[in-house]
Design a protein around this motif. Structure first.
Motif, PDB file in Angstrom:
ATOM      1  N   SER A 179      24.362 -30.363  -0.165  1.00 39.39           N
ATOM      2  CA  SER A 179      24.415 -28.906   0.015  1.00 39.39           C
ATOM      3  C   SER A 179      25.037 -28.545   1.355  1.00 39.39           C
ATOM      4  O   SER A 179      25.801 -27.573   1.455  1.00 39.39           O
ATOM      5  CB  SER A 179      23.002 -28.315  -0.081  1.00 39.39           C
ATOM      6  N   ALA A 180      24.722 -29.320   2.395  1.00 39.00           N
ATOM      7  CA  ALA A 180      25.295 -29.068   3.716  1.00 39.00           C
ATOM      8  C   ALA A 180      26.802 -29.271   3.705  1.00 39.00           C
ATOM      9  O   ALA A 180      27.556 -28.486   4.308  1.00 39.00           O
ATOM     10  CB  ALA A 180      24.641 -29.974   4.752  1.00 39.00           C
ATOM     11  N   GLU A 181      27.249 -30.307   3.024  1.00 39.57           N
ATOM     12  CA  GLU A 181      28.694 -30.554   2.927  1.00 39.57           C
ATOM     13  C   GLU A 181      29.388 -29.405   2.217  1.00 39.57           C
ATOM     14  O   GLU A 181      30.471 -28.956   2.637  1.00 39.57           O
ATOM     15  CB  GLU A 181      28.951 -31.865   2.187  1.00 39.57           C
ATOM     16  N   ARG A 182      28.799 -28.927   1.140  1.00 42.49           N
ATOM     17  CA  ARG A 182      29.406 -27.803   0.406  1.00 42.49           C
ATOM     18  C   ARG A 182      29.463 -26.555   1.271  1.00 42.49           C
ATOM     19  O   ARG A 182      30.471 -25.823   1.262  1.00 42.49           O
ATOM     20  CB  ARG A 182      28.618 -27.533  -0.882  1.00 42.49           C
ATOM     21  N   LEU A 183      28.400 -26.305   2.039  1.00 40.66           N
ATOM     22  CA  LEU A 183      28.398 -25.113   2.883  1.00 40.66           C
ATOM     23  C   LEU A 183      29.469 -25.201   3.958  1.00 40.66           C
ATOM     24  O   LEU A 183      30.239 -24.249   4.165  1.00 40.66           O
ATOM     25  CB  LEU A 183      27.021 -24.923   3.528  1.00 40.66           C
ATOM     26  N   ARG A 184      29.539 -26.322   4.643  1.00 34.04           N
ATOM     27  CA  ARG A 184      30.552 -26.456   5.695  1.00 34.04           C
ATOM     28  C   ARG A 184      31.961 -26.417   5.112  1.00 34.04           C
ATOM     29  O   ARG A 184      32.884 -25.881   5.752  1.00 34.04           O
ATOM     30  CB  ARG A 184      30.311 -27.744   6.485  1.00 34.04           C
ATOM     31  N   HIS A 185      32.137 -26.954   3.927  1.00 26.08           N
ATOM     32  CA  HIS A 185      33.453 -26.877   3.283  1.00 26.08           C
ATOM     33  C   HIS A 185      33.817 -25.427   2.980  1.00 26.08           C
ATOM     34  O   HIS A 185      34.966 -25.000   3.175  1.00 26.08           O
ATOM     35  CB  HIS A 185      33.462 -27.704   2.002  1.00 26.08           C
ATOM     36  N   SER A 186      32.833 -24.641   2.531  1.00 26.25           N
ATOM     37  CA  SER A 186      33.111 -23.232   2.239  1.00 26.25           C
ATOM     38  C   SER A 186      33.451 -22.471   3.518  1.00 26.25           C
ATOM     39  O   SER A 186      34.256 -21.541   3.496  1.00 26.25           O
ATOM     40  CB  SER A 186      31.906 -22.587   1.545  1.00 26.25           C
ATOM     41  N   TRP A 187      32.851 -22.885   4.631  1.00 23.73           N
ATOM     42  CA  TRP A 187      33.148 -22.234   5.902  1.00 23.73           C
ATOM     43  C   TRP A 187      34.560 -22.547   6.387  1.00 23.73           C
ATOM     44  O   TRP A 187      35.128 -21.780   7.169  1.00 23.73           O
ATOM     45  CB  TRP A 187      32.143 -22.682   6.966  1.00 23.73           C
ATOM     46  N   SER A 188      35.101 -23.658   5.946  1.00 24.46           N
ATOM     47  CA  SER A 188      36.445 -24.035   6.401  1.00 24.46           C
ATOM     48  C   SER A 188      37.535 -23.244   5.695  1.00 24.46           C
ATOM     49  O   SER A 188      38.689 -23.236   6.126  1.00 24.46           O
ATOM     50  CB  SER A 188      36.681 -25.531   6.179  1.00 24.46           C
ATOM     51  N   ALA A 189      37.189 -22.580   4.604  1.00 19.01           N
ATOM     52  CA  ALA A 189      38.176 -21.774   3.883  1.00 19.01           C
ATOM     53  C   ALA A 189      38.495 -20.527   4.694  1.00 19.01           C
ATOM     54  O   ALA A 189      37.622 -19.935   5.317  1.00 19.01           O
ATOM     55  CB  ALA A 189      37.636 -21.390   2.510  1.00 19.01           C
ATOM     56  N   PRO A 190      39.764 -20.123   4.705  1.00 16.98           N
ATOM     57  CA  PRO A 190      40.131 -18.927   5.485  1.00 16.98           C
ATOM     58  C   PRO A 190      39.474 -17.679   4.927  1.00 16.98           C
ATOM     59  O   PRO A 190      39.331 -17.512   3.718  1.00 16.98           O
ATOM     60  CB  PRO A 190      41.665 -18.877   5.326  1.00 16.98           C
ATOM     61  N   THR A 191      39.061 -16.806   5.829  1.00 22.78           N
ATOM     62  CA  THR A 191      38.450 -15.529   5.433  1.00 22.78           C
ATOM     63  C   THR A 191      38.998 -14.428   6.323  1.00 22.78           C
ATOM     64  O   THR A 191      39.655 -14.680   7.330  1.00 22.78           O
ATOM     65  CB  THR A 191      36.917 -15.580   5.600  1.00 22.78           C
ATOM     66  N   PRO A 207      26.559  -9.561   3.253  1.00 24.19           N
ATOM     67  CA  PRO A 207      25.805  -9.126   2.073  1.00 24.19           C
ATOM     68  C   PRO A 207      24.533  -9.949   1.918  1.00 24.19           C
ATOM     69  O   PRO A 207      24.421 -11.047   2.465  1.00 24.19           O
ATOM     70  CB  PRO A 207      26.792  -9.397   0.926  1.00 24.19           C
ATOM     71  N   PRO A 208      23.551  -9.434   1.188  1.00 21.03           N
ATOM     72  CA  PRO A 208      22.297 -10.178   0.993  1.00 21.03           C
ATOM     73  C   PRO A 208      22.553 -11.518   0.321  1.00 21.03           C
ATOM     74  O   PRO A 208      23.452 -11.658  -0.512  1.00 21.03           O
ATOM     75  CB  PRO A 208      21.467  -9.251   0.101  1.00 21.03           C
ATOM     76  N   PHE A 209      21.761 -12.501   0.697  1.00 20.11           N
ATOM     77  CA  PHE A 209      21.869 -13.823   0.091  1.00 20.11           C
ATOM     78  C   PHE A 209      20.942 -13.906  -1.115  1.00 20.11           C
ATOM     79  O   PHE A 209      19.858 -13.330  -1.131  1.00 20.11           O
ATOM     80  CB  PHE A 209      21.496 -14.909   1.104  1.00 20.11           C
ATOM     81  N   ASP A 210      21.377 -14.659  -2.123  1.00 15.65           N
ATOM     82  CA  ASP A 210      20.558 -14.868  -3.310  1.00 15.65           C
ATOM     83  C   ASP A 210      19.564 -15.995  -3.072  1.00 15.65           C
ATOM     84  O   ASP A 210      19.797 -16.876  -2.233  1.00 15.65           O
ATOM     85  CB  ASP A 210      21.444 -15.218  -4.509  1.00 15.65           C
ATOM     86  N   PRO A 211      18.441 -16.021  -3.803  1.00  7.95           N
ATOM     87  CA  PRO A 211      17.486 -17.124  -3.678  1.00  7.95           C
ATOM     88  C   PRO A 211      18.158 -18.475  -3.914  1.00  7.95           C
ATOM     89  O   PRO A 211      18.958 -18.631  -4.841  1.00  7.95           O
ATOM     90  CB  PRO A 211      16.462 -16.815  -4.772  1.00  7.95           C
ATOM     91  N   GLY A 212      17.859 -19.413  -3.049  1.00  7.85           N
ATOM     92  CA  GLY A 212      18.452 -20.741  -3.150  1.00  7.85           C
ATOM     93  C   GLY A 212      19.796 -20.884  -2.462  1.00  7.85           C
ATOM     94  O   GLY A 212      20.322 -21.995  -2.353  1.00  7.85           O
ATOM     95  N   GLU A 213      20.355 -19.781  -1.977  1.00  4.51           N
ATOM     96  CA  GLU A 213      21.663 -19.822  -1.328  1.00  4.51           C
ATOM     97  C   GLU A 213      21.528 -20.293   0.122  1.00  4.51           C
ATOM     98  O   GLU A 213      20.574 -19.948   0.809  1.00  4.51           O
ATOM     99  CB  GLU A 213      22.319 -18.451  -1.374  1.00  4.51           C
ATOM    100  N   ALA A 214      22.482 -21.094   0.569  1.00  2.00           N
ATOM    101  CA  ALA A 214      22.453 -21.619   1.934  1.00  2.00           C
ATOM    102  C   ALA A 214      22.912 -20.557   2.920  1.00  2.00           C
ATOM    103  O   ALA A 214      23.904 -19.862   2.695  1.00  2.00           O
ATOM    104  CB  ALA A 214      23.345 -22.855   2.043  1.00  2.00           C
ATOM    105  N   VAL A 215      22.178 -20.463   4.027  1.00  2.00           N
ATOM    106  CA  VAL A 215      22.449 -19.453   5.055  1.00  2.00           C
ATOM    107  C   VAL A 215      23.144 -20.065   6.260  1.00  2.00           C
ATOM    108  O   VAL A 215      24.057 -19.487   6.848  1.00  2.00           O
ATOM    109  CB  VAL A 215      21.127 -18.796   5.501  1.00  2.00           C
ATOM    110  N   GLY A 216      22.709 -21.259   6.655  1.00  2.00           N
ATOM    111  CA  GLY A 216      23.244 -21.893   7.853  1.00  2.00           C
ATOM    112  C   GLY A 216      22.400 -23.097   8.214  1.00  2.00           C
ATOM    113  O   GLY A 216      21.809 -23.739   7.340  1.00  2.00           O
TER     114      GLY A 216
END
Length: 242
Positions: free
Chosen positions: A57-69, A78-87
């Motif tokens: 899960s940590a790898e997926r989160l950091r990978h999503s952070w590497s995508a340009p925004t 926006p509000p996070f859904d249950p089970g969603e990674a915050v940081g």
């Protein structure tokens, strides 16, 4: 004259007890093996599985952070859904490189994945970027990753750092509550009951079971926000983590 016959010798009592003792010994051995397997499963196997899930899960989160925004705006995420990674939660006093993935939800299923879970009930944890509130987290002390196993090592003055996609939030431990009842929900209230805080602010609370290897009571660690730093391109950590 009647003939006297010698009395038949009695069988030694020990010969009757020996089989019973043997069965009892076998039963104790079997129970001991089952208990040992249960302990291995609870403390070792669940840690292994939880660490694997948390790592993925940590790898997926950091990978999503590497995508340009788009550049971060002043608006709150926006509000996070249950089970969603915050940081991630970093606590240098618990070891070099110590970090725990934070997800929304403090239910058994979420915490079993070896993460720290943000409470959604009876009080909703206020996210670090909110203007005021209590970012209250829970994690297992033993088994399922045991991420808060050494929580009792935290002392007033120790830093706690929350890492999100866009910012670092640096807190300072202000007080600890070594033991309280399992149903003491006041410790995670927006203004934690029993804490040194007299009014609303930007707080963090960490909770786990105590004593170690039991779930009889709960302990809590309270901290307050010291500062926040924007995230640069290299994700340079704040001084507390260097």
């Amino acid at each position: 004259m009647a003939t006297a016959y010698p009395a038949e010798p009695r069988a030694p009592r020990r010969s009757l007890l020996r089989p019973a003792i043997g069965v009892f010994g076998d039963l104790l051995f079997t129970v001991g093996v089952l208990l040992a397997l249960l302990i291995v499963h609870s403390l070792w196997w669940t840690n292994l599985v939880a660490d694997r899930h948390a790592g993925l899960s940590a790898e997926r989160l950091r990978h999503s952070w590497s995508a340009p925004t788009a550049p971060p705006s002043a608006a709150a995420p926006p509000p996070f859904d249950p089970g969603e990674a915050v940081g991630f939660l970093h606590a240098p006093a618990l070891g070099a490189g110590y970090q725990v993935l934070i997800k929304v939800g403090a239910d058994n299923d979420t915490l079993a994945d070896g993460v720290a879970g943000a409470y959604t009930t009876p009080y909703r944890a206020a996210m670090p970027w909110e203007a005021r509130g209590n970012f209250a987290l829970a994690a297992h002390r033993d088994g399922h990753g045991a991420k808060f196993h050494d929580l009792d090592r935290l002392k007033p003055g120790d830093p706690l750092v929350v890492e999100t996609r866009d910012r670092w939030y640096v807190y300072r431990v202000d007080a600890t509550l070594p033991e309280t009842a399992k149903d003491d929900i006041g410790v995670i209230a927006p203004v934690p009951v029993g804490s040194p805080y007299g009014g609303p602010g930007r707080y963090i609370t960490l909770t786990t079971c105590t004593p170690v290897y039991t779930s009889l009571y709960r302990m809590a660690v309270w901290g307050s926000l010291v500062r926040e730093e924007p995230m640069d391109q290299d994700r340079t950590p704040p001084a507390e983590l260097r």
